[in-house]
Scaffold this motif. Structure first.
Motif, PDB file in Angstrom:
ATOM      1  N   ALA A 227     -22.093  21.290 -59.831  1.00 35.53           N
ATOM      2  CA  ALA A 227     -22.798  20.211 -59.130  1.00 35.53           C
ATOM      3  C   ALA A 227     -24.281  20.520 -58.996  1.00 35.53           C
ATOM      4  N   ARG A 228     -24.583  21.764 -58.693  1.00 39.93           N
ATOM      5  CA  ARG A 228     -25.969  22.180 -58.474  1.00 39.93           C
ATOM      6  C   ARG A 228     -26.805  22.023 -59.749  1.00 39.93           C
ATOM      7  N   GLU A 229     -26.181  22.267 -60.886  1.00 37.52           N
ATOM      8  CA  GLU A 229     -26.899  22.270 -62.161  1.00 37.52           C
ATOM      9  C   GLU A 229     -26.951  20.904 -62.825  1.00 37.52           C
ATOM     10  N   ALA A 230     -26.296  19.908 -62.240  1.00 36.18           N
ATOM     11  CA  ALA A 230     -26.219  18.591 -62.855  1.00 36.18           C
ATOM     12  C   ALA A 230     -27.027  17.566 -62.067  1.00 36.18           C
ATOM     13  N   GLU A 231     -27.260  16.425 -62.694  1.00 35.52           N
ATOM     14  CA  GLU A 231     -27.838  15.261 -62.029  1.00 35.52           C
ATOM     15  C   GLU A 231     -26.762  14.173 -61.967  1.00 35.52           C
ATOM     16  N   PRO A 232     -26.761  13.381 -60.891  1.00 30.72           N
ATOM     17  CA  PRO A 232     -25.763  12.306 -60.823  1.00 30.72           C
ATOM     18  C   PRO A 232     -25.904  11.318 -61.970  1.00 30.72           C
ATOM     19  N   GLY A 233     -24.791  10.654 -62.286  1.00 29.83           N
ATOM     20  CA  GLY A 233     -24.798   9.667 -63.346  1.00 29.83           C
ATOM     21  C   GLY A 233     -25.405   8.348 -62.901  1.00 29.83           C
ATOM     22  N   LEU A 234     -25.303   7.359 -63.763  1.00 25.27           N
ATOM     23  CA  LEU A 234     -25.859   6.042 -63.481  1.00 25.27           C
ATOM     24  C   LEU A 234     -25.166   5.417 -62.277  1.00 25.27           C
ATOM     25  N   VAL A 235     -25.924   4.690 -61.500  1.00 22.46           N
ATOM     26  CA  VAL A 235     -25.388   3.987 -60.336  1.00 22.46           C
ATOM     27  C   VAL A 235     -24.858   2.634 -60.799  1.00 22.46           C
ATOM     28  N   PRO A 236     -23.664   2.235 -60.349  1.00 24.27           N
ATOM     29  CA  PRO A 236     -23.174   0.908 -60.723  1.00 24.27           C
ATOM     30  C   PRO A 236     -24.040  -0.183 -60.117  1.00 24.27           C
ATOM     31  N   GLU A 237     -23.948  -1.381 -60.681  1.00 23.58           N
ATOM     32  CA  GLU A 237     -24.750  -2.497 -60.178  1.00 23.58           C
ATOM     33  C   GLU A 237     -24.299  -2.890 -58.776  1.00 23.58           C
ATOM     34  N   HIS A 238     -25.252  -3.019 -57.879  1.00 23.41           N
ATOM     35  CA  HIS A 238     -24.962  -3.402 -56.501  1.00 23.41           C
ATOM     36  C   HIS A 238     -24.560  -4.868 -56.437  1.00 23.41           C
ATOM     37  N   ASP A 239     -23.543  -5.159 -55.620  1.00 27.51           N
ATOM     38  CA  ASP A 239     -23.067  -6.532 -55.443  1.00 27.51           C
ATOM     39  C   ASP A 239     -23.948  -7.228 -54.413  1.00 27.51           C
ATOM     40  N   SER A 240     -24.837  -8.089 -54.870  1.00 30.18           N
ATOM     41  CA  SER A 240     -25.771  -8.764 -53.959  1.00 30.18           C
ATOM     42  C   SER A 240     -25.066  -9.760 -53.044  1.00 30.18           C
ATOM     43  N   HIS A 241     -23.816 -10.082 -53.355  1.00 32.42           N
ATOM     44  CA  HIS A 241     -23.041 -11.011 -52.525  1.00 32.42           C
ATOM     45  C   HIS A 241     -22.122 -10.284 -51.551  1.00 32.42           C
ATOM     46  N   ASP A 242     -22.269  -8.968 -51.439  1.00 29.13           N
ATOM     47  CA  ASP A 242     -21.378  -8.231 -50.547  1.00 29.13           C
ATOM     48  C   ASP A 242     -21.497  -8.764 -49.128  1.00 29.13           C
ATOM     49  N   LEU A 244     -21.240  -7.474 -46.253  1.00 29.78           N
ATOM     50  CA  LEU A 244     -21.873  -6.651 -45.229  1.00 29.78           C
ATOM     51  C   LEU A 244     -23.389  -6.832 -45.182  1.00 29.78           C
ATOM     52  N   GLY A 245     -23.958  -7.352 -46.252  1.00 22.99           N
ATOM     53  CA  GLY A 245     -25.393  -7.567 -46.276  1.00 22.99           C
ATOM     54  C   GLY A 245     -26.224  -6.309 -46.381  1.00 22.99           C
ATOM     55  N   LEU A 246     -25.619  -5.200 -46.743  1.00 25.11           N
ATOM     56  CA  LEU A 246     -26.349  -3.946 -46.890  1.00 25.11           C
ATOM     57  C   LEU A 246     -27.077  -3.913 -48.227  1.00 25.11           C
ATOM     58  N   ARG A 247     -28.102  -3.079 -48.294  1.00 25.68           N
ATOM     59  CA  ARG A 247     -28.900  -2.959 -49.510  1.00 25.68           C
ATOM     60  C   ARG A 247     -29.039  -1.491 -49.895  1.00 25.68           C
ATOM     61  N   PRO A 248     -29.183  -1.196 -51.184  1.00 20.31           N
ATOM     62  CA  PRO A 248     -29.449   0.185 -51.590  1.00 20.31           C
ATOM     63  C   PRO A 248     -30.647   0.749 -50.837  1.00 20.31           C
ATOM     64  N   GLY A 249     -30.491   1.979 -50.384  1.00 17.39           N
ATOM     65  CA  GLY A 249     -31.518   2.621 -49.579  1.00 17.39           C
ATOM     66  C   GLY A 249     -31.191   2.647 -48.107  1.00 17.39           C
ATOM     67  N   ASP A 250     -30.256   1.791 -47.668  1.00 14.68           N
ATOM     68  CA  ASP A 250     -29.827   1.829 -46.271  1.00 14.68           C
ATOM     69  C   ASP A 250     -29.095   3.134 -45.987  1.00 14.68           C
ATOM     70  N   PHE A 251     -29.282   3.674 -44.805  1.00 13.20           N
ATOM     71  CA  PHE A 251     -28.550   4.880 -44.399  1.00 13.20           C
ATOM     72  C   PHE A 251     -27.258   4.428 -43.732  1.00 13.20           C
ATOM     73  N   ILE A 252     -26.123   4.860 -44.265  1.00 15.17           N
ATOM     74  CA  ILE A 252     -24.829   4.355 -43.818  1.00 15.17           C
ATOM     75  C   ILE A 252     -23.838   5.496 -43.597  1.00 15.17           C
ATOM     76  N   THR A 253     -22.711   5.158 -43.002  1.00 14.24           N
ATOM     77  CA  THR A 253     -21.573   6.061 -42.914  1.00 14.24           C
ATOM     78  C   THR A 253     -20.370   5.379 -43.558  1.00 14.24           C
ATOM     79  N   VAL A 254     -19.480   6.201 -44.100  1.00 14.76           N
ATOM     80  CA  VAL A 254     -18.238   5.728 -44.710  1.00 14.76           C
ATOM     81  C   VAL A 254     -17.099   6.533 -44.106  1.00 14.76           C
ATOM     82  N   ALA A 255     -16.005   5.852 -43.773  1.00 17.79           N
ATOM     83  CA  ALA A 255     -14.851   6.540 -43.200  1.00 17.79           C
ATOM     84  C   ALA A 255     -13.572   5.825 -43.623  1.00 17.79           C
TER      85      ALA A 255
END
Length: 302
Positions: A227-242, A244-255
């Motif tokens: 993990a340390r030596e790699a870079e994350p892969g491509l991010v999937p396309e964000h669903d603008s119709h989600d 929750l109304g959240l946007r990329p860059g928002d700080f969130i929690t998942v549980a």
């Protein structure tokens, strides 16, 4: 395909689903044996605190929950096709209602032999008492329920050798999980509850014969280094119709919404109809992406 690292332990029924998917796809993969109970010092740094097993790692991308793990394997290794139609609904049924019946049957029989450390860990994981007496009382009620659900498998095999159709698929792997779990712990009980379900008994052997692909053992330290030596892969396309109304860059929690509800915090990379992707930055690992399913998980602004 290479670079697959599965954090699991051999007695985990959820991990068995992933191992069988590796076999179905003919994949080579690296195995990291995670502890059955906390602490898990070579897993939680990758996940941001998520402690459930299994976890799939591909470089700096980390996949939590079998729902998203199996989907990622299907996307990266599309042949032979494993998931179609209602297979994901079958998977959710196996993870929730069927598993919920299997657990009290097993631990109602074996709970008194379970170590205090395991009991304390599972109480913390579930947020409720690991009550052996209650499971012993519930087991006689669960036994006919278990057989009734196994009978659905029998009916599903009335015209084909596989629940998925002419070839094995996700529905077979998912439905097999609880039969494997019961048979591994209480083989006589499994045989008793499957008595007369001849198609299911034959199918069970066919699923087991799929195998686990090509497995190689590595250390947790090697996985962290990957993990340390790699870079994350491509991010999937964000669903603008989600909704929750959240946007990329928002700080969130998942549980998770059932058990193991420890919130995992990070920056939202994307929400899709089926996935939550968090971006995390830590001094030890650098940037990683942690993937969760939408179904069965809740998202909130941190």
């Amino acid at each position: 395909m290479s670079g697959l690292i599965l954090h699991h332990y051999d007695t985990s029924p959820f991990s068995e689903k992933v191992r069988l998917m590796m076999g179905l796809k003919g994949l080579a993969w690296d195995s990291v044996q995670a502890p059955v109970i906390m602490p898990k010092p070579e897993l939680t740094p990758l996940t941001g605190g998520y402690r459930r097993i299994p976890v799939l790692q591909i470089g700096a991308d980390v996949y939590c929950d079998t729902q998203v793990i199996l989907a990622e394997l299907e996307a990266r290794a599309p042949g032979p096709r494993a998931a179609s139609g209602a297979d994901w609904a079958v998977n959710f049924w196996a993870d929730r209602p069927f598993f919920g019946i299997t657990v009290p049957i097993i631990f109602g029989a074996l709970g008194e032999a379970t170590t205090p450390e395991f009991i304390a860990d599972r109480e913390k994981l579930s947020g409720r008492p690991f009550n052996v007496a209650a499971m012993q009382a519930a087991a006689p009620l669960m036994v006919p329920q278990w057989r009734a659900q196994a009978a659905w498998i029998e009916e599903g095999l009335s015209e084909t050798d596989w629940l998925a159709g002419d070839a094995p698929g996700l529905a077979d792997i998912a439905a097999y999980m609880n039969i494997w779990f019961l048979a591994r712990n209480l083989p006589a009980m499994a045989d008793e509850l499957l008595a007369g379900l001849e198609r299911t008994q034959a199918w069970r052997k066919r699923v087991a014969a799929i195998g686990h692909g090509t497995r190689r053992e590595i250390s947790g330290a090697e996985a962290l280094a990957a993990a340390r030596e790699a870079e994350p892969g491509l991010v999937p396309e964000h669903d603008s119709h989600d909704p929750l109304g959240l946007r990329p860059g928002d700080f969130i929690t998942v549980a998770a919404d059932d058990y193991g509800r420890d919130p995992i915090a990070g920056t939202l990379a994307a929400l899709t109809r089926s996935r939550i992707v968090l971006s995390r930055q830590t001094p030890d690992l650098g940037r990683t992406q942690v993937h969760f399913p939408r179904a069965g998980y809740v998202v909130g602004k941190a």
